[in-house]
Design a protein around this motif. Structure first.
Motif, short mmCIF file in Angstrom:
data_model
loop_
_atom_site.label_atom_id
_atom_site.label_comp_id
_atom_site.label_asym_id
_atom_site.label_seq_id
_atom_site.Cartn_x
_atom_site.Cartn_y
_atom_site.Cartn_z
N TRP A 1 0.83 -1.21 0.00
CA TRP A 1 0.00 0.00 0.00
C TRP A 1 0.87 1.26 0.00
O TRP A 1 0.58 2.22 -0.70
CB TRP A 1 -0.94 0.00 1.19
CG TRP A 1 -1.66 1.29 1.33
CD1 TRP A 1 -1.46 2.24 2.27
CD2 TRP A 1 -2.68 1.81 0.45
NE1 TRP A 1 -2.28 3.32 2.04
CE2 TRP A 1 -3.04 3.07 0.94
CE3 TRP A 1 -3.31 1.32 -0.69
CZ2 TRP A 1 -4.01 3.85 0.31
CZ3 TRP A 1 -4.27 2.10 -1.31
CH2 TRP A 1 -4.61 3.33 -0.80
N TRP B 1 3.88 1.54 -1.20
CA TRP B 1 4.50 1.66 -2.51
C TRP B 1 3.52 2.25 -3.52
O TRP B 1 3.86 3.18 -4.27
CB TRP B 1 4.99 0.31 -2.99
CG TRP B 1 5.75 0.39 -4.27
CD1 TRP B 1 7.05 0.72 -4.44
CD2 TRP B 1 5.21 0.15 -5.59
NE1 TRP B 1 7.38 0.71 -5.78
CE2 TRP B 1 6.27 0.36 -6.51
CE3 TRP B 1 3.97 -0.21 -6.07
CZ2 TRP B 1 6.08 0.22 -7.87
CZ3 TRP B 1 3.80 -0.36 -7.44
CH2 TRP B 1 4.85 -0.15 -8.33
N TYR B 2 2.27 1.73 -3.54
CA TYR B 2 1.28 2.25 -4.47
C TYR B 2 0.90 3.69 -4.14
O TYR B 2 0.67 4.51 -5.04
CB TYR B 2 0.02 1.38 -4.49
CG TYR B 2 0.16 0.15 -5.35
CD1 TYR B 2 0.26 0.28 -6.73
CD2 TYR B 2 0.18 -1.12 -4.81
CE1 TYR B 2 0.40 -0.83 -7.54
CE2 TYR B 2 0.32 -2.23 -5.60
CZ TYR B 2 0.41 -2.08 -6.97
OH TYR B 2 0.55 -3.19 -7.77
N SER B 3 0.82 4.02 -2.86
CA SER B 3 0.46 5.40 -2.51
C SER B 3 1.54 6.38 -2.92
O SER B 3 1.25 7.49 -3.37
CB SER B 3 0.15 5.50 -1.02
OG SER B 3 1.30 5.26 -0.26
#
Length: 54
Positions: free
Chosen positions: A46, A48-50
């Motif tokens: 999460w 990393w994606y954010s």
């Protein structure tokens, strides 16, 4: 008119059920690989994606 709404509702409900089933399968696969580290793996993913999108 009522039949059309019921048909649309039926397809939406089926779509949501398929989406939830895929999420459950994905979580089970992650748990099978990561075991006790699952929650940390999901938090890292999460983060990393954010950072990628925000």
């Amino acid at each position: 008119m009522k039949k059309t709404i019921l048909k649309i509702f039926k397809f939406v409900l089926i779509g949501v059920c398929i989406y939830l089933a895929v999420l459950l399968i994905e979580f089970c696969c992650i748990y099978a690989v990561q075991k006790d580290n699952t929650w940390n793996y999901l938090k890292e993913a999460w983060e990393w994606y954010s950072t990628l999108f925000f």
